[in-house]
Write a protein that holds these residues in place. Structure first.
Motif, mmCIF file in Angstrom:
data_model
loop_
_atom_site.group_PDB
_atom_site.id
_atom_site.type_symbol
_atom_site.label_atom_id
_atom_site.label_comp_id
_atom_site.label_asym_id
_atom_site.label_seq_id
_atom_site.Cartn_x
_atom_site.Cartn_y
_atom_site.Cartn_z
ATOM 1 N N ARG A 122 0.822 -1.215 0.000
ATOM 2 C CA ARG A 122 0.000 0.000 0.000
ATOM 3 C C ARG A 122 0.853 1.261 0.000
ATOM 4 N NH1 ARG A 122 -4.300 0.056 4.479
ATOM 5 N NH2 ARG A 122 -5.062 1.770 3.210
ATOM 6 N N SER A 123 2.045 1.189 0.585
ATOM 7 C CA SER A 123 2.920 2.358 0.636
ATOM 8 C C SER A 123 4.371 1.910 0.669
ATOM 9 C CB SER A 123 2.621 3.196 1.884
ATOM 10 O OG SER A 123 3.577 4.235 2.025
ATOM 11 N N GLN A 124 5.223 2.647 -0.033
ATOM 12 C CA GLN A 124 6.645 2.318 -0.024
ATOM 13 C C GLN A 124 7.359 2.886 1.197
ATOM 14 O OE1 GLN A 124 8.431 3.475 -3.712
ATOM 15 N NE2 GLN A 124 7.290 1.951 -4.885
ATOM 16 N N ARG A 125 6.750 3.851 1.866
ATOM 17 C CA ARG A 125 7.415 4.484 3.008
ATOM 18 C C ARG A 125 6.632 4.360 4.315
ATOM 19 N NH1 ARG A 125 11.713 7.225 2.212
ATOM 20 N NH2 ARG A 125 11.428 8.700 3.898
ATOM 21 N N ARG A 126 5.325 4.354 4.243
ATOM 22 C CA ARG A 126 4.493 4.335 5.445
ATOM 23 C C ARG A 126 4.356 2.909 5.970
ATOM 24 N NH1 ARG A 126 -0.357 6.763 3.750
ATOM 25 N NH2 ARG A 126 0.764 8.718 3.881
ATOM 26 N N SER A 127 4.470 2.758 7.271
ATOM 27 C CA SER A 127 4.344 1.448 7.911
ATOM 28 C C SER A 127 2.908 0.943 7.834
ATOM 29 C CB SER A 127 4.758 1.551 9.379
ATOM 30 O OG SER A 127 4.473 0.340 10.062
ATOM 31 N N ILE A 128 2.758 -0.372 7.805
ATOM 32 C CA ILE A 128 1.404 -0.935 7.835
ATOM 33 C C ILE A 128 0.805 -0.843 9.229
ATOM 34 C CG2 ILE A 128 1.843 -2.515 5.933
ATOM 35 C CD1 ILE A 128 1.957 -4.795 7.966
ATOM 36 N N PHE A 129 1.626 -0.601 10.205
ATOM 37 C CA PHE A 129 1.163 -0.552 11.591
ATOM 38 C C PHE A 129 0.733 0.856 12.007
ATOM 39 C CE2 PHE A 129 4.294 -4.040 11.358
ATOM 40 C CZ PHE A 129 3.416 -5.084 11.544
ATOM 41 N N THR A 130 0.090 1.551 11.105
ATOM 42 C CA THR A 130 -0.439 2.879 11.408
ATOM 43 C C THR A 130 -1.950 2.770 11.563
ATOM 44 O OG1 THR A 130 -0.804 3.439 9.091
ATOM 45 C CG2 THR A 130 1.373 3.972 10.010
ATOM 46 N N GLY A 131 -2.580 3.861 11.850
ATOM 47 C CA GLY A 131 -4.023 3.872 11.993
ATOM 48 C C GLY A 131 -4.762 3.603 10.689
ATOM 49 N N ARG A 132 -4.025 3.603 9.574
ATOM 50 C CA ARG A 132 -4.638 3.383 8.263
ATOM 51 C C ARG A 132 -4.779 1.906 7.913
ATOM 52 N NH1 ARG A 132 -4.246 7.102 4.049
ATOM 53 N NH2 ARG A 132 -3.482 5.365 2.806
ATOM 54 N N LEU A 133 -4.401 1.014 8.799
ATOM 55 C CA LEU A 133 -4.433 -0.416 8.504
ATOM 56 C C LEU A 133 -5.829 -0.901 8.151
ATOM 57 C CD1 LEU A 133 -2.922 -3.129 8.373
ATOM 58 C CD2 LEU A 133 -3.366 -3.393 10.804
ATOM 59 N N PHE A 134 -6.837 -0.335 8.760
ATOM 60 C CA PHE A 134 -8.200 -0.821 8.564
ATOM 61 C C PHE A 134 -9.044 0.074 7.657
ATOM 62 C CE2 PHE A 134 -6.684 -2.420 12.640
ATOM 63 C CZ PHE A 134 -6.828 -3.780 12.417
ATOM 64 N N THR A 135 -8.419 0.958 6.894
ATOM 65 C CA THR A 135 -9.182 1.912 6.083
ATOM 66 C C THR A 135 -9.590 1.378 4.724
ATOM 67 O OG1 THR A 135 -7.150 2.889 5.226
ATOM 68 C CG2 THR A 135 -8.110 3.913 7.199
ATOM 69 N N ASN A 136 -8.978 0.315 4.252
ATOM 70 C CA ASN A 136 -9.283 -0.201 2.919
ATOM 71 C C ASN A 136 -10.132 -1.465 3.045
ATOM 72 O OD1 ASN A 136 -9.322 -1.245 0.332
ATOM 73 N ND2 ASN A 136 -7.220 -0.604 -0.112
ATOM 74 N N VAL A 137 -11.442 -1.280 2.999
ATOM 75 C CA VAL A 137 -12.361 -2.402 3.172
ATOM 76 C C VAL A 137 -12.240 -3.401 2.026
ATOM 77 C CG1 VAL A 137 -14.343 -1.276 2.084
ATOM 78 C CG2 VAL A 137 -14.705 -3.005 3.828
ATOM 79 N N TRP A 138 -11.918 -2.949 0.829
ATOM 80 C CA TRP A 138 -11.749 -3.846 -0.314
ATOM 81 C C TRP A 138 -10.551 -4.766 -0.120
ATOM 82 C CZ3 TRP A 138 -15.688 -4.456 -3.357
ATOM 83 C CH2 TRP A 138 -16.591 -3.430 -3.520
ATOM 84 N N LEU A 139 -9.469 -4.229 0.412
ATOM 85 C CA LEU A 139 -8.288 -5.053 0.678
ATOM 86 C C LEU A 139 -8.613 -6.132 1.709
ATOM 87 C CD1 LEU A 139 -5.313 -5.758 0.388
ATOM 88 C CD2 LEU A 139 -4.801 -3.978 2.063
ATOM 89 N N TRP A 140 -9.299 -5.741 2.775
ATOM 90 C CA TRP A 140 -9.669 -6.716 3.799
ATOM 91 C C TRP A 140 -10.615 -7.769 3.243
ATOM 92 C CZ3 TRP A 140 -7.377 -7.844 8.181
ATOM 93 C CH2 TRP A 140 -6.498 -6.909 8.715
ATOM 94 N N GLY A 141 -11.519 -7.371 2.356
ATOM 95 C CA GLY A 141 -12.407 -8.340 1.718
ATOM 96 C C GLY A 141 -11.638 -9.327 0.855
ATOM 97 N N ALA A 142 -10.671 -8.815 0.102
ATOM 98 C CA ALA A 142 -9.848 -9.681 -0.746
ATOM 99 C C ALA A 142 -8.998 -10.630 0.090
ATOM 100 C CB ALA A 142 -8.959 -8.830 -1.650
ATOM 101 N N VAL A 143 -8.424 -10.126 1.177
ATOM 102 C CA VAL A 143 -7.619 -10.969 2.061
ATOM 103 C C VAL A 143 -8.487 -12.062 2.672
ATOM 104 C CG1 VAL A 143 -6.368 -10.975 4.268
ATOM 105 C CG2 VAL A 143 -5.843 -9.251 2.535
ATOM 106 N N THR A 144 -9.673 -11.701 3.111
ATOM 107 C CA THR A 144 -10.591 -12.690 3.683
ATOM 108 C C THR A 144 -10.951 -13.755 2.651
ATOM 109 O OG1 THR A 144 -11.482 -11.042 5.207
ATOM 110 C CG2 THR A 144 -12.833 -12.997 4.800
ATOM 111 N N ALA A 145 -11.262 -13.322 1.434
ATOM 112 C CA ALA A 145 -11.600 -14.274 0.372
ATOM 113 C C ALA A 145 -10.435 -15.221 0.086
ATOM 114 C CB ALA A 145 -12.004 -13.532 -0.897
ATOM 115 N N CYS A 146 -9.224 -14.689 0.045
ATOM 116 C CA CYS A 146 -8.046 -15.521 -0.200
ATOM 117 C C CYS A 146 -7.847 -16.538 0.915
ATOM 118 C CB CYS A 146 -6.793 -14.657 -0.339
ATOM 119 S SG CYS A 146 -6.710 -13.743 -1.875
ATOM 120 N N LEU A 147 -8.014 -16.110 2.161
ATOM 121 C CA LEU A 147 -7.848 -17.033 3.287
ATOM 122 C C LEU A 147 -8.902 -18.127 3.278
ATOM 123 C CD1 LEU A 147 -6.911 -14.531 6.135
ATOM 124 C CD2 LEU A 147 -5.397 -16.041 4.837
#
Length: 90
Positions: A15-40
């Protein structure tokens, strides 16, 4: 399983080349979470549903297998996070 899970988890790093995934933005992309859930769900189906076990020649995994898969899949995520940290510091 490890290679597939590594790719799924790497999507968060991508999602970002510089920003950590452990920021408050981790849960802002509902589509990404949906895709991850589908893959799992699909990955679990591949190793636990008898039809897919026969077609894909997989076997059920025990908790020890999942621990090893999880650990090995998280290592690249952590390495990318370290690289991002070094990049932000330098």
């Amino acid at each position: 399983m490890t290679l597939a899970l590594t790719q799924v988890l790497h999507a968060f790093n991508a999602r970002s080349q510089r920003r950590s995934i452990f920021t408050g933005r981790l849960f802002t992309n509902v589509w990404l979470w949906g895709a991850v859930t589908a893959c799992l769900v699909l990955q679990c189906a591949a190793v636990y549903l008898p039809l897919f076990q026969r077609v894909l020649q997989t076997v059920s995994l025990d908790p020890g297998d999942w621990l090893l898969i999880g650990f090995c899949s998280l290592l690249p995520v952590l390495l990318v996070e370290v690289r991002k940290l070094i990049g932000r510091a330098g």
